[in-house]
Design an enzyme around this catalytic site. Structure first.
Site, PDB file in Angstrom:
ATOM      1  N   SER A  46       0.834  -1.808   0.249  1.00  0.00           N
ATOM      2  CA  SER A  46       0.131  -0.123  -0.011  1.00  0.00           C
ATOM      3  C   SER A  46       1.083   1.496  -0.100  1.00  0.00           C
ATOM      4  O   SER A  46       0.682   2.053  -0.620  1.00  0.00           O
ATOM      5  CB  SER A  46      -1.335  -0.054   1.241  1.00  0.00           C
ATOM      6  OG  SER A  46       0.125  -0.074   2.244  1.00  0.00           O
ATOM      7  N   GLU A  47       1.655   1.427   0.346  1.00  0.00           N
ATOM      8  CA  GLU A  47       3.098   2.489   0.292  1.00  0.00           C
ATOM      9  C   GLU A  47       4.312   2.190   0.838  1.00  0.00           C
ATOM     10  O   GLU A  47       4.293   0.943   1.582  1.00  0.00           O
ATOM     11  CB  GLU A  47       2.633   3.199   2.015  1.00  0.00           C
ATOM     12  CG  GLU A  47       1.386   4.328   1.385  1.00  0.00           C
ATOM     13  CD  GLU A  47       0.396   3.942   2.427  1.00  0.00           C
ATOM     14  OE1 GLU A  47      -0.726   4.296   2.013  1.00  0.00           O
ATOM     15  OE2 GLU A  47       0.797   2.834   2.721  1.00  0.00           O
ATOM     16  N   THR A  48       5.122   2.572   0.026  1.00  0.00           N
ATOM     17  CA  THR A  48       6.487   2.325   0.366  1.00  0.00           C
ATOM     18  C   THR A  48       6.938   3.689   0.468  1.00  0.00           C
ATOM     19  O   THR A  48       6.665   4.865  -0.015  1.00  0.00           O
ATOM     20  CB  THR A  48       8.052   1.795  -1.000  1.00  0.00           C
ATOM     21  OG1 THR A  48       7.253   0.174  -1.185  1.00  0.00           O
ATOM     22  CG2 THR A  48       8.804   1.653  -1.131  1.00  0.00           C
TER      23      THR A  48
END
Length: 278
Positions: A46-48
């Site tokens: 979903s996020e990096t």
């Protein structure tokens, strides 16, 4: 090709692999926007996030936050996960609060035993949601319009809309139609019934992204929900929210209002540590 320190951590759970995963690249100053976006797309999380040197003296580090398709100015679980990784790498970590620089500005982070917590950033947009949009959301959630007790803009970077349902059971029963919700970030919350659900948490929360996925545990949404629910007297000044149940996760988000600040916190565990070549 350069090699960078890398960690993958699990946020908002004391049990590894039961929270929300985050990939973190350390010392990423030489990477281009395109390289960061490409790696975030590749991880498919979903996020990096990418840790860089701060550009202002008040901050300890700077973070850039990418979904697989875009950069975000702020997000909650990437804030706590990035702080966890930065603290693990810092030679002389501060005794008090850590200050993160991100697209939304400066975010304060404090340590409380095994938990980290961030001060909820100001809402960029708040207030009632227009009726036509509420009706669209009801259709997308598969619930009657009358089931939605309230809806509010809670935009703190990600443009979340908060929706209050009658109970945890209603929240868990939702089966979203992402073709209807397309392009809208919707977070739903419903109160626990002590008799049916126990007292481990006060609210069950679910987050539906604007790209057609459900997020396991969401700091930015819980920050916005807390500002709305506490501010309107629906929630007390200290509570725990559960999230990720439908996805087989056990996320727990701790919310506390202290003075004028609302702190949103949880535990973070390192699951993978090594290097990445980009």
């Amino acid at each position: 090709m350069p090699t960078f320190s890398f960690q993958q951590v699990d946020v908002f759970s004391s049990q590894p692999m039961r929270g929300n995963p985050l990939a973190v690249v350390v010392g990423a100053d030489q990477l281009t926007d395109a390289e960061m976006q490409a790696f975030a797309n590749w991880t498919n999380l979903s996020e990096t996030t990418f840790l860089l040197k701060p550009t202002v003296p008040e901050a300890h580090y700077r973070v850039r936050i990418f979904t697989p398709i875009q950069e975000l100015p702020f997000a909650g679980h990437p804030t706590l996960g990035s702080a966890h990784v930065w603290l693990s790498q810092a030679e002389n970590p501060p005794e008090g609060e850590v200050v993160q620089e991100c697209g939304a500005g400066l975010v304060r982070i404090r340590r409380d035993g095994q938990r980290l917590a961030f001060a909820a950033p100001p809402l960029r947009r708040s207030g009632a949601v227009e009726e036509a949009l509420v009706e669209k959301i009801a259709a997308g959630l598969g619930v009657a319009r009358t089931t939605i007790e309230d809806a509010n803009w809670i935009d703190n970077g990600p443009d979340w809309i908060g929706v209050l349902l009658p109970s945890r059971a209603y929240v868990l029963a939702v089966r979203p139609d992402f073709s209807i919700l397309a392009g809208t970030r919707v977070g739903i919350a419903g109160r626990f019934s002590p008799e049916a659900d126990g007292d481990e948490a006060l609210f069950e929360v679910r987050a539906f992204s604007n790209r057609g996925t459900e997020d396991p545990v969401t700091g930015s949404l819980n920050a916005g929900l807390a500002q709305w629910l506490i501010g309107s007297g629906i929630a007390p000044e200290s509570y725990v929210a559960a999230q990720g149940t439908v996805l087989g996760r056990a996320g727990r988000v701790h919310v506390d209002k202290v003075g004028g600040d609302i702190w949103v916190g949880g535990e973070v565990a390192t699951c993978i540590s090594g290097t990445v070549t980009l």
